[in-house]
Design a protein around this motif. Structure first.
Motif, short mmCIF file in Angstrom:
data_model
loop_
_atom_site.label_atom_id
_atom_site.label_comp_id
_atom_site.label_asym_id
_atom_site.label_seq_id
_atom_site.Cartn_x
_atom_site.Cartn_y
_atom_site.Cartn_z
N SER A 37 -13.22 76.44 -80.97
CA SER A 37 -13.92 75.98 -79.71
C SER A 37 -14.57 74.62 -79.87
O SER A 37 -14.95 74.25 -80.64
CB SER A 37 -15.02 76.91 -79.21
OG SER A 37 -15.80 76.47 -78.25
N HIS A 38 -14.27 73.67 -78.65
CA HIS A 38 -14.81 72.52 -78.70
C HIS A 38 -16.21 72.42 -78.78
O HIS A 38 -16.92 71.52 -79.08
CB HIS A 38 -14.51 71.67 -77.18
CG HIS A 38 -13.12 71.37 -77.54
ND1 HIS A 38 -12.42 70.30 -78.16
CD2 HIS A 38 -11.95 71.77 -76.68
CE1 HIS A 38 -11.04 70.43 -78.05
NE2 HIS A 38 -10.74 71.30 -77.06
N ASP A 39 -17.16 73.51 -78.32
CA ASP A 39 -18.51 73.73 -78.50
C ASP A 39 -18.92 73.56 -79.96
O ASP A 39 -20.08 73.14 -79.86
CB ASP A 39 -19.06 75.08 -77.84
CG ASP A 39 -18.62 75.05 -76.35
OD1 ASP A 39 -18.50 74.09 -75.68
OD2 ASP A 39 -18.60 76.42 -75.81
N VAL A 40 -18.23 74.16 -80.74
CA VAL A 40 -18.57 74.07 -82.28
C VAL A 40 -17.72 73.11 -83.19
O VAL A 40 -18.05 72.98 -84.27
CB VAL A 40 -18.55 75.57 -82.81
CG1 VAL A 40 -19.58 76.33 -82.00
CG2 VAL A 40 -17.17 75.97 -82.96
N LEU A 41 -16.97 72.50 -82.62
CA LEU A 41 -15.75 71.61 -83.25
C LEU A 41 -16.44 70.55 -84.05
O LEU A 41 -16.17 70.14 -85.22
CB LEU A 41 -14.63 71.25 -82.65
CG LEU A 41 -13.52 70.24 -83.31
CD1 LEU A 41 -12.89 71.20 -84.39
CD2 LEU A 41 -12.60 69.79 -82.11
N GLY A 42 -17.42 69.89 -83.50
CA GLY A 42 -18.14 68.79 -84.18
C GLY A 42 -18.97 69.21 -85.04
O GLY A 42 -19.06 68.49 -86.26
N HIS A 43 -19.77 70.28 -84.93
CA HIS A 43 -20.46 71.09 -86.01
C HIS A 43 -19.74 71.45 -87.26
O HIS A 43 -20.00 70.95 -88.44
CB HIS A 43 -21.15 72.29 -85.63
CG HIS A 43 -22.28 71.78 -84.69
ND1 HIS A 43 -23.60 71.39 -84.93
CD2 HIS A 43 -22.26 72.05 -83.08
CE1 HIS A 43 -24.03 71.09 -83.86
NE2 HIS A 43 -23.67 71.54 -82.62
#
Length: 83
Positions: A37-43
């Motif tokens: 998910s893009h919501d957690v991809l950066g993390h």
């Protein structure tokens, strides 16, 4: 890979482990499939920049996936070409 801003703490993300550690297995599997998910991809990518164990886990997940044999063959062909 994406870096988190150092000027502000990251927003809380549901499912993100609170304590330092490794990525959850379901994140590793989803990342390896390109479905995280893009919501957690950066993390996840920020964590992968500093955690060799999780990079290895993603590598193993990719190799164990449907494209693993083809990737291994491409790596071998490239190595043979380079010498």
């Amino acid at each position: 890979m994406t870096e988190l801003s150092s000027s502000a703490p990251p927003r809380p993300v549901p499912g993100l482990p609170e304590a330092p550690g490794h990525l959850p297995e379901h994140w590793v599997a989803a990342y390896a499939r390109g479905e995280l998910s893009h919501d957690v991809l950066g993390h996840a990518e920020a964590h992968l920049e500093r955690c060799r164990a999780c990079v290895d886990a993603v590598d193993q997940a990719v190799r164990g996936g449907p494209h693993g044999p083809r990737l291994d063959a491409l790596r071998e062909a490239l190595a043979n070409r380079i010498g």
